[in-house]
Enzyme design. Structure first.
Site, PDB file in Angstrom:
ATOM      1  N   LYS A 254       4.950 -21.914  11.611  1.00 46.36           N
ATOM      2  CA  LYS A 254       4.075 -23.087  11.525  1.00 46.36           C
ATOM      3  C   LYS A 254       4.981 -24.301  11.429  1.00 46.36           C
ATOM      4  CE  LYS A 254       0.144 -20.863   9.261  1.00 46.36           C
ATOM      5  NZ  LYS A 254      -0.527 -20.600   7.976  1.00 46.36           N
TER       6      LYS A 254
ATOM      7  N   SER B 136      -8.185 -16.543  14.461  1.00 44.65           N
ATOM      8  CA  SER B 136      -8.155 -16.125  13.059  1.00 44.65           C
ATOM      9  C   SER B 136      -9.547 -16.279  12.471  1.00 44.65           C
ATOM     10  CB  SER B 136      -7.153 -17.008  12.309  1.00 44.65           C
ATOM     11  OG  SER B 136      -7.197 -16.741  10.923  1.00 44.65           O
TER      12      SER B 136
ATOM     13  N   ASP C  54       4.505 -15.382   6.655  1.00 43.01           N
ATOM     14  CA  ASP C  54       4.001 -16.731   6.904  1.00 43.01           C
ATOM     15  C   ASP C  54       4.509 -17.600   5.739  1.00 43.01           C
ATOM     16  OD1 ASP C  54       2.425 -19.057   6.936  1.00 43.01           O
ATOM     17  OD2 ASP C  54       0.515 -18.058   7.228  1.00 43.01           O
TER      18      ASP C  54
ATOM     19  N   GLU D 124      -0.033  -9.669   7.825  1.00 47.38           N
ATOM     20  CA  GLU D 124       0.604 -10.953   7.535  1.00 47.38           C
ATOM     21  C   GLU D 124       0.577 -11.238   6.033  1.00 47.38           C
ATOM     22  OE1 GLU D 124      -1.161 -14.008   9.941  1.00 47.38           O
ATOM     23  OE2 GLU D 124      -0.178 -15.637   8.862  1.00 47.38           O
TER      24      GLU D 124
ATOM     25  N   LYS E 186      -7.387 -11.797  14.465  1.00 51.16           N
ATOM     26  CA  LYS E 186      -6.818 -11.711  13.114  1.00 51.16           C
ATOM     27  C   LYS E 186      -7.940 -11.895  12.123  1.00 51.16           C
ATOM     28  CE  LYS E 186      -4.261 -15.179  10.456  1.00 51.16           C
ATOM     29  NZ  LYS E 186      -3.082 -16.082  10.506  1.00 51.16           N
TER      30      LYS E 186
HETATM   31  O1  LIG Z   1      -7.188 -21.039  13.074  1.00 50.19           O
HETATM   32  C1  LIG Z   1      -6.209 -21.426  12.454  1.00 50.19           C
HETATM   33  O2  LIG Z   1      -5.772 -22.595  12.504  1.00 50.19           O
HETATM   34  C2  LIG Z   1      -5.481 -20.434  11.556  1.00 50.19           C
HETATM   35  C3  LIG Z   1      -6.251 -20.184  10.324  1.00 50.19           C
HETATM   36  C4  LIG Z   1      -5.478 -19.438   9.271  1.00 50.19           C
HETATM   37  O3  LIG Z   1      -5.269 -18.257   9.421  1.00 50.19           O
HETATM   38  C5  LIG Z   1      -5.104 -20.190   8.094  1.00 50.19           C
HETATM   39  C6  LIG Z   1      -5.919 -21.244   7.745  1.00 50.19           C
HETATM   40  C7  LIG Z   1      -5.693 -21.986   6.613  1.00 50.19           C
HETATM   41  C8  LIG Z   1      -4.619 -21.679   5.816  1.00 50.19           C
HETATM   42  C9  LIG Z   1      -3.765 -20.626   6.148  1.00 50.19           C
HETATM   43  C10 LIG Z   1      -3.994 -19.873   7.297  1.00 50.19           C
HETATM   44  C11 LIG Z   1      -2.987 -18.794   7.596  1.00 50.19           C
HETATM   45  O4  LIG Z   1      -2.568 -18.562   8.723  1.00 50.19           O
HETATM   46  O5  LIG Z   1      -2.544 -18.152   6.661  1.00 50.19           O
HETATM   47 MG   LIG Z   2      -1.199 -16.712   7.327  1.00 52.04          MG
END
Ligand SMILES: O=C(O)CCC(=O)c1ccccc1C(=O)O
Ligand SMILES: [Mg+2]
Length: 368
Positions: free
Chosen positions: A263, A136, A239, A214, A162
């Site tokens: 998560k 990400s 999410d 997402e 992502k």
């Molecule tokens: O590398 C990672 O841990 C995911 C990072 C990421 O997308 C994220 C990081 C901080 C808060 C929310 C998100 C998310 O998935 O929305």
């Molecule tokens: Mg997310």
């Protein structure tokens, strides 16, 4: 199992690079680690994924500490437990505060796996010996900077890229990425930056053959997402909106989501995560494991969860070196060509580097 002793630590770890989402920028990662000791002396670890500020959801490091100290630890200390699934039942008298609950529950799962002489992955019912992972990437200063970063991660072999989007950092960004990386699996994460009125804009993303988008709409919404999905070709992945099996069922039945990002912290622990996984498997909804910029301990839990069969799509569990100069587990989590080998040793499968933990600890308290 009977937990007789718990230590909470507040850690601060500097991220290698700041991480920017539509709701804010992270430079330092502050979080709680929980160490639980059972009556037989087995030690289990859990990580709270609550951030310093209530941007992603309403929980923070301090609300987690409060919930743990004043409500959750008293409910669990010295209770005889046969299985980690009992933890969420015991906590069901406390509403929400899922990340706080998950912090203890994760440590209990770790202890359970050790005492039944299996890896956490096996204890959860996972079979994979390696998992496929993506990465990400936060919002950058320029599209050129983003392209350079993506290029590096594609060359490292990450299975899916992502990128974070927000108004004015969306259509041109995704168009450019699709042009430069025609064969790469790409997706966008909006972290709730849009409203249903933005449908015309979001429909433009359909041209770029994205794996999914997402959480485009509000963090507490499943109604508007269903409306939006009717007008989008690109699958929506929820999410923020999904906190439980019930939320997942309602969103799937409404047609609000075609894919779910699971998560562990957001849904209150591994037991609930597994239930959502099982429901999605039975309903042909692919899932993947999300990330919260975890340290090695939370990361190890994510690796274990991802071994369940319906984690079909690459998750956000990148290698430790994407985040930290030095992680707090040994060995660190390593992604090679987009794969992480699942440790086969008992419990979370990585040693906790106590020296590293102490070096990042800024406060700690013991409960027994
Ligand atoms: O590398 C990672 O841990 C995911 C990072 C990421 O997308 C994220 C990081 C901080 C808060 C929310 C998100 C998310 O998935 O929305
Ligand atoms: Mg997310």
């Amino acid at each position: 199992m009977k937990i007789t002793d718990i230590t909470i630590r507040h850690l601060q770890m500097k991220l290698k690079d700041p991480f920017t989402t539509s709701f804010g920028t992270f430079t330092n990662k502050e979080f709680l680690l929980l160490e639980a000791r059972d009556v037989e002396g087995t030690i289990g670890w859990g990580e709270s994924v609550a951030f310093n500020s209530p941007w992603y959801n309403e929980e923070t490091l301090k609300t987690n500490w409060h919930m743990l100290e004043d409500f959750l630890i008293p409910l669990i200390l010295n209770k005889e437990l046969n299985h980690p699934d009992e933890v969420s039942e015991i906590f069901s008298s406390i509403r929400k505060n899922n990340m706080a609950k998950s912090t203890i529950e994760g440590a209990v799962w770790d202890i359970y796996a050790q005492q039944t002489n299996q890896s956490l992955a096996a204890a959860l019912g996972g079979k994979k010996d390696k998992i496929e992972v993506g990465i990400s990437i936060g919002i950058q200063k320029s599209i050129e900077d983003l392209v350079a970063l993506v290029d590096g991660f594609v060359k490292e072999g990450y299975k899916r890229i992502k990128v974070k989007i927000k108004p004015d950092w969306d259509i041109e960004v995704m168009r450019t990425l699709r042009e430069k990386f025609p064969d790469t699996a790409i997706m966008a994460d909006a972290n709730s930056a849009y409203r249903l009125e933005d449908t015309a804009l979001l429909k433009q993303l359909d041209a770029f053959d994205l794996m999914m988008i997402e959480q485009p709409l509000a963090s507490d919404d499943i109604i508007d997402h269903a409306q939006l999905q009717k007008q989008l070709k690109t699958p929506i992945c929820l999410d923020e909106s999904i906190h439980s099996l019930e939320d997942a069922r309602k969103a799937v039945e409404l047609g609000s989501t075609g894919i779910i990002n699971i998560k562990i912290g957001r849904v209150g622990g591994l037991s609930e995560a597994k239930k959502i996984h099982d429901y999605c498997a039975a309903n042909n909804v692919p899932v993947w494991c999300g990330g919260m910029l975890e340290s090695g301990i939370g990361r190890a839990h994510n690796v274990a969860l991802t071994t369940l069969p319906n984690f079909i799509l690459p998750g956000d569990t990148a290698g430790s070196n994407r985040y930290w100069e030095k992680d707090i587990i040994l060995p660190e989590v390593v992604a090679t060509n987009g794969y992480i080998d699942v440790p086969q040793t008992v419990g979370i499968g990585y040693e906790v580097d106590r020296e590293a933990v102490e070096s990042f600890t800024i406060a700690k308290k013991n409960y027994n």
